[in-house]
Every structure is written in C-alpha cells, then in structure tokens.
Write an enzyme that holds these catalytic residues in place. Structure first.
Site, PDB file in Angstrom:
ATOM      1  N   SER A 110       0.851  -1.194   0.000  1.00 42.50           N
ATOM      2  CA  SER A 110       0.000   0.000   0.000  1.00 42.50           C
ATOM      3  C   SER A 110       0.886   1.243   0.000  1.00 42.50           C
ATOM      4  CB  SER A 110      -0.940  -0.012   1.210  1.00 42.50           C
ATOM      5  OG  SER A 110      -0.208  -0.246   2.393  1.00 42.50           O
ATOM      6  N   GLU A 128       1.095   5.592   0.760  1.00 41.43           N
ATOM      7  CA  GLU A 128       0.481   6.717   1.486  1.00 41.43           C
ATOM      8  C   GLU A 128       0.799   8.045   0.808  1.00 41.43           C
ATOM      9  OE1 GLU A 128       0.562   6.522   5.812  1.00 41.43           O
ATOM     10  OE2 GLU A 128       1.206   8.616   5.845  1.00 41.43           O
ATOM     11  N   THR A 172      -3.371  11.059   4.267  1.00 45.78           N
ATOM     12  CA  THR A 172      -3.247  11.554   5.638  1.00 45.78           C
ATOM     13  C   THR A 172      -4.270  12.651   5.932  1.00 45.78           C
ATOM     14  OG1 THR A 172      -1.592  13.203   5.037  1.00 45.78           O
ATOM     15  CG2 THR A 172      -0.780  11.029   5.712  1.00 45.78           C
ATOM     16  N   GLY A 186      -3.625  11.347  16.116  1.00 43.91           N
ATOM     17  CA  GLY A 186      -3.263  12.543  15.368  1.00 43.91           C
ATOM     18  C   GLY A 186      -2.072  13.247  15.957  1.00 43.91           C
ATOM     19  N   ASP A 187      -1.350  13.960  15.091  1.00 43.66           N
ATOM     20  CA  ASP A 187      -0.259  14.822  15.542  1.00 43.66           C
ATOM     21  C   ASP A 187      -0.892  15.998  16.274  1.00 43.66           C
ATOM     22  OD1 ASP A 187       1.854  13.371  14.425  1.00 43.66           O
ATOM     23  OD2 ASP A 187       1.546  14.290  12.463  1.00 43.66           O
ATOM     24  N   TYR A 217       4.114   1.177  16.892  1.00 46.03           N
ATOM     25  CA  TYR A 217       5.428   1.823  17.043  1.00 46.03           C
ATOM     26  C   TYR A 217       6.478   0.817  17.526  1.00 46.03           C
ATOM     27  CZ  TYR A 217       2.469   5.826  16.549  1.00 46.03           C
ATOM     28  OH  TYR A 217       1.558   6.717  16.046  1.00 46.03           O
ATOM     29  N   HIS A 257       6.155   4.654  20.846  1.00 40.10           N
ATOM     30  CA  HIS A 257       5.660   6.014  20.584  1.00 40.10           C
ATOM     31  C   HIS A 257       6.405   6.983  21.508  1.00 40.10           C
ATOM     32  CE1 HIS A 257       2.846   9.449  20.884  1.00 40.10           C
ATOM     33  NE2 HIS A 257       2.694   9.192  19.600  1.00 40.10           N
ATOM     34  N   PHE A 312      11.775  14.794  10.468  1.00 45.42           N
ATOM     35  CA  PHE A 312      10.674  13.867  10.741  1.00 45.42           C
ATOM     36  C   PHE A 312      11.010  12.980  11.946  1.00 45.42           C
ATOM     37  CE2 PHE A 312       9.121  13.477   6.030  1.00 45.42           C
ATOM     38  CZ  PHE A 312       8.535  14.728   6.132  1.00 45.42           C
ATOM     39  N   HIS A 331       3.930  -0.802   3.611  1.00 45.08           N
ATOM     40  CA  HIS A 331       3.143   0.423   3.423  1.00 45.08           C
ATOM     41  C   HIS A 331       4.162   1.536   3.232  1.00 45.08           C
ATOM     42  CE1 HIS A 331      -0.271   3.221   4.068  1.00 45.08           C
ATOM     43  NE2 HIS A 331       0.582   3.965   4.760  1.00 45.08           N
ATOM     44  N   LYS A 367       5.966  11.506  -3.856  1.00 42.59           N
ATOM     45  CA  LYS A 367       7.060  11.437  -4.846  1.00 42.59           C
ATOM     46  C   LYS A 367       6.980  10.088  -5.566  1.00 42.59           C
ATOM     47  CE  LYS A 367       9.712  15.080  -3.495  1.00 42.59           C
ATOM     48  NZ  LYS A 367       8.556  15.909  -3.166  1.00 42.59           N
TER      49      LYS A 367
HETATM   50  C1  FAD Z   1       0.738   4.751   9.732  1.00 45.91           C
HETATM   51  C2  FAD Z   1       0.633   6.096  10.393  1.00 45.91           C
HETATM   52  C3  FAD Z   1      -0.179   7.071   9.803  1.00 45.91           C
HETATM   53  C4  FAD Z   1      -0.304   8.334  10.385  1.00 45.91           C
HETATM   54  N1  FAD Z   1      -1.121   9.264   9.809  1.00 45.91           N
HETATM   55  C5  FAD Z   1      -1.355  10.440  10.435  1.00 45.91           C
HETATM   56  C6  FAD Z   1      -2.295  11.385   9.919  1.00 45.91           C
HETATM   57  O1  FAD Z   1      -2.875  11.188   8.859  1.00 45.91           O
HETATM   58  N2  FAD Z   1      -2.528  12.516  10.639  1.00 45.91           N
HETATM   59  C7  FAD Z   1      -1.886  12.777  11.822  1.00 45.91           C
HETATM   60  O2  FAD Z   1      -2.148  13.825  12.426  1.00 45.91           O
HETATM   61  N3  FAD Z   1      -0.970  11.918  12.326  1.00 45.91           N
HETATM   62  C8  FAD Z   1      -0.698  10.752  11.671  1.00 45.91           C
HETATM   63  N4  FAD Z   1       0.192   9.856  12.206  1.00 45.91           N
HETATM   64  C9  FAD Z   1       0.926  10.220  13.414  1.00 45.91           C
HETATM   65  C10 FAD Z   1       0.127   9.880  14.705  1.00 45.91           C
HETATM   66  O3  FAD Z   1      -1.052  10.621  14.752  1.00 45.91           O
HETATM   67  C11 FAD Z   1       1.027  10.235  15.869  1.00 45.91           C
HETATM   68  O4  FAD Z   1       2.090   9.319  15.960  1.00 45.91           O
HETATM   69  C12 FAD Z   1       0.318  10.384  17.202  1.00 45.91           C
HETATM   70  O5  FAD Z   1       1.238  11.009  18.093  1.00 45.91           O
HETATM   71  C13 FAD Z   1      -0.142   9.074  17.831  1.00 45.91           C
HETATM   72  O6  FAD Z   1      -1.186   8.530  17.143  1.00 45.91           O
HETATM   73  P1  FAD Z   1      -1.753   7.071  17.525  1.00 45.91           P
HETATM   74  O7  FAD Z   1      -2.948   6.833  16.745  1.00 45.91           O
HETATM   75  O8  FAD Z   1      -0.680   6.079  17.510  1.00 45.91           O
HETATM   76  O9  FAD Z   1      -2.166   7.379  19.059  1.00 45.91           O
HETATM   77  P2  FAD Z   1      -2.616   6.490  20.266  1.00 45.91           P
HETATM   78  O10 FAD Z   1      -2.729   5.055  19.931  1.00 45.91           O
HETATM   79  O11 FAD Z   1      -3.797   7.153  20.878  1.00 45.91           O
HETATM   80  O12 FAD Z   1      -1.353   6.622  21.246  1.00 45.91           O
HETATM   81  C14 FAD Z   1      -0.807   7.914  21.530  1.00 45.91           C
HETATM   82  C15 FAD Z   1       0.018   7.843  22.811  1.00 45.91           C
HETATM   83  O13 FAD Z   1      -0.854   7.687  23.928  1.00 45.91           O
HETATM   84  C16 FAD Z   1      -0.592   6.485  24.617  1.00 45.91           C
HETATM   85  N5  FAD Z   1      -1.903   5.932  24.981  1.00 45.91           N
HETATM   86  C17 FAD Z   1      -2.796   5.343  24.153  1.00 45.91           C
HETATM   87  N6  FAD Z   1      -3.912   5.007  24.845  1.00 45.91           N
HETATM   88  C18 FAD Z   1      -3.709   5.404  26.133  1.00 45.91           C
HETATM   89  C19 FAD Z   1      -4.484   5.352  27.313  1.00 45.91           C
HETATM   90  N7  FAD Z   1      -5.711   4.816  27.330  1.00 45.91           N
HETATM   91  N8  FAD Z   1      -3.973   5.864  28.447  1.00 45.91           N
HETATM   92  C20 FAD Z   1      -2.716   6.422  28.458  1.00 45.91           C
HETATM   93  N9  FAD Z   1      -1.928   6.495  27.357  1.00 45.91           N
HETATM   94  C21 FAD Z   1      -2.422   5.999  26.219  1.00 45.91           C
HETATM   95  C22 FAD Z   1       0.196   5.610  23.645  1.00 45.91           C
HETATM   96  O14 FAD Z   1       1.040   4.692  24.330  1.00 45.91           O
HETATM   97  C23 FAD Z   1       0.973   6.663  22.883  1.00 45.91           C
HETATM   98  O15 FAD Z   1       2.097   7.076  23.607  1.00 45.91           O
HETATM   99  C24 FAD Z   1       0.387   8.609  11.614  1.00 45.91           C
HETATM  100  C25 FAD Z   1       1.216   7.636  12.178  1.00 45.91           C
HETATM  101  C26 FAD Z   1       1.349   6.388  11.581  1.00 45.91           C
HETATM  102  C27 FAD Z   1       2.249   5.367  12.217  1.00 45.91           C
END
Ligand code: FAD
Length: 287
Positions: free
Chosen positions: A6, A8, A39, A99-100, A137, A141, A208, A258, A264
């Site tokens: 896939s 992105e 994204t 999300g970021d 991760y 993370h 990054f 992926h 690019k």
């Molecule tokens: C394949 C991929 C695609 C991405 N695409 C985007 C995008 O389109 N837009 C964007 O903004 N970002 C994107 N990101 C980045 C991502 O949003 C960031 O890495 C963000 O900081 C974490 O997202 P997550 O979904 O992993 O978060 P989560 O799974 O919610 O985890 C975030 C943090 O919180 C902790 N955590 C989770 N649940 C709990 C809980 N219940 N209690 C306490 N701590 C907890 C986790 O250990 C982790 O440290 C992408 C990342 C990847 C790997």
C-alpha cells in the site's frame, strides 16, 4: 501468503499543487497497490484536503482509498458526518489515529483522547462498515511511558475493533520483529504492516525522525552526513539501505509494506523495482 503493498499520500496544501499530486498518484498506480491512504492533518497541516484527495483518487484512478482520521478537532458529530460521506463515496477502509497534536497542545479535548476511543466509536456507530487500520510503534511512541505501556495501549486499540496496523517507519528490522512477537504474545493477533520511509533527503528525514521518535541508526546518519548535498549519492545509498530492510522484513514474515511516498514517484518506483515487486498484488477489497 500473498503480500500486500500500500502507498500513502498527503493532500496538497496549495491549489497549484493538485495537478502534481494527481500525476504522482497516476504514475504510482502502475504498481497496483492493494490500496492507497491519504493523511489527515499530519504534522499540523489542514484536515480539509483529505476528503477532496480521496474523492479525486477514487474517481480518477479507481483505487481502493483509505482516508486517515484523527481525534484532533474531532467530535462524535463531525466523525459521523464524515464517515457517512465516506460510506456514500464507497470508502471501505480507514486509518484511525490520535493525530499529531498542534505544537504545545495537550491531548485532544472531547471524548476522543486516544485512537482507541475513536476506533470504539466507529465500531459502535458503523459496525463493520469499515476495515480499520491503526498505528503501531516498533521503537515505542515518543510520548509513551515505557514499551510495556505502549504495547498495552496498542492492544487496547485492537480490542476496541482495529483489524490491522501499520507501523511508524524504522530502519532496524529487529525492532519490528520484536514488536510483532510481543504483540502476538499479548494476544493482539492482527497483521502489522511495516511503514517504509524511503531515504532521499537527509535534513527532511532528520526533522521527521526528531518529531516521531524513529531512530536513524548512527551508521546511516554518518553516511548521509558524509554525502552532504550530493542528492544522487544519498538516493543510491538510501535505496540500498531501504530495499535491504524491506527484503529482510518480507523474508521474516511481514504481511506486506506500506510506503510513505511523500507524493514522490521515483523513490517508490525504484524501491519496488529493486525488490522485484513488478506489478504488486491485485487490488484487495477491504471488508
Ligand atoms: C501509519 C501512520 C499514519 C499516520 N497518519 C497520520 C495522519 O494522517 N494525521 C496525523 O495527524 N498523524 C498521523 N500519524 C501520526 C500519529 O497521529 C502520531 O504518531 C500520534 O502522536 C499518535 O497517534 P496514535 O494513533 O498512535 O495514538 P494512540 O494510539 O492514541 O497513542 C498515543 C500515545 O498515547 C498512549 N496511549 C494510548 N492510549 C492510552 C491510554 N488509554 N492511556 C494512556 N496512554 C495511552 C500511547 O502509548 C501513545 O504514547 C500517523 C502515524 C502512523 C504510524
């Protein structure tokens, strides 16, 4: 087992960038990706381009397209409206994230603080209408307390209804295999696809990696530094490193790759050619 590939993309920010974006998707279509993803607000960018990009890719290229969706600036009402629209468009696959966070911001306000909250809501509201991918991760993370807590949180997303995961990029295959083993041992038996970042630009990669916590191994960093502004050498070296990594991952049982294309064409085409992935697999239909 057939491997699944896939790609992105990110939605262009400026109007004049759309033709280049569409051209890149069209050229990468020949690789026959199982699906492409788009994204949503990544790196603090605007979120509104995602729907537009998904619509254009589906209409112009007929590719199975998975929008990303995050908790940032998201309410139950906005998610439901967006997903209803995606469903009408024929979207069957999502990448669901926290999300970021905008710089200096705390956790998202409202009911969706973590990706698992959003996954649970989507399952409750839309049942099995969507195949859901979440993030994983292998190198932890950056905001997680420790690797064990991060794994538990990953498993919470799976328990909430995620079907599969895509990893943050990494250049150390052992970190991926270790994560997969620990996830399986913890009972999180979903396919975990490695996210692959081609190496083409040292400064961008460093930027990054500083944000997302992906380690650039010392030997790679030193070699890149030595090449300075010699982009051709960086690309040739990057292709060697990343294709070897991909081969190791595929040989070791990864379900596919992926690729973070960054919109690019050449780096992904070169990578597929080096790996001998001629025409990818036929398009898979998500759920
Ligand atoms: C394949 C991929 C695609 C991405 N695409 C985007 C995008 O389109 N837009 C964007 O903004 N970002 C994107 N990101 C980045 C991502 O949003 C960031 O890495 C963000 O900081 C974490 O997202 P997550 O979904 O992993 O978060 P989560 O799974 O919610 O985890 C975030 C943090 O919180 C902790 N955590 C989770 N649940 C709990 C809980 N219940 N209690 C306490 N701590 C907890 C986790 O250990 C982790 O440290 C992408 C990342 C990847 C790997």
């Amino acid at each position: 087992m057939n491997k699944q590939y896939s790609l992105e993309f990110f939605p262009p920010r400026a109007a004049e960038a759309w033709p280049g974006f569409e051209q890149a998707v069209a050229e990468l279509r020949v690789l026959k990706p199982a699906y492409v993803s788009v994204t949503f607000g990544a790196g603090g960018s605007v979120q509104s381009g995602t729907v537009d990009a998904v619509q254009r890719i589906r209409e112009q290229q007929g590719l199975d397209t998975a929008p990303h969706l995050s908790c940032v600036n998201t309410t139950p009402e906005s998610v439901d409206a967006l997903l209803a629209r995606y469903r009408e468009m024929g979207v069957r696959r999502l990448v669901v994230l926290r999300g970021d966070l905008p710089s200096g911001a705390g956790l998202p306000a409202g009911p969706f603080r973590y990706a698992s909250d959003l996954v649970a809501h989507i399952r409750k509201t839309f049942g099995d209408a969507f195949h859901i991918e979440v993030a994983a991760y292998p190198e932890m993370h950056p905001q997680a307390r420790d690797p064990a807590a991060d794994l538990r949180n990953f498993c919470t997303k799976v328990a909430a209804g995620a079907d599969a995961a895509i990893t943050q990029y990494f250049y150390n295959a052992d970190a991926y295999f270790d994560f997969c083993e620990r996830a399986a041992a913890a009972g999180c038996q979903v396919p975990i696809t490695p996210g692959i970042m081609p190496i083409t630009n040292r400064r961008q990669l460093t930027r990054f990696s500083n944000v997302c916590g992906a380690e650039i191994p010392r030997w790679i960093a030193l070699r890149l530094e030595q090449y300075g502004d010699d982009l051709a050498s960086i690309r040739a070296f990057g292709l060697d490193v990343v294709s070897r990594l991909c081969q190791t991952l595929l040989d070791g049982g990864a379900p596919g790759l992926h690729v973070y294309t960054l919109n690019k064409v050449e780096p992904t085409v070169d990578l597929f050619a080096r790996l001998g992935i001629d025409a990818g697999e036929p398009q898979a239909q998500a759920r």
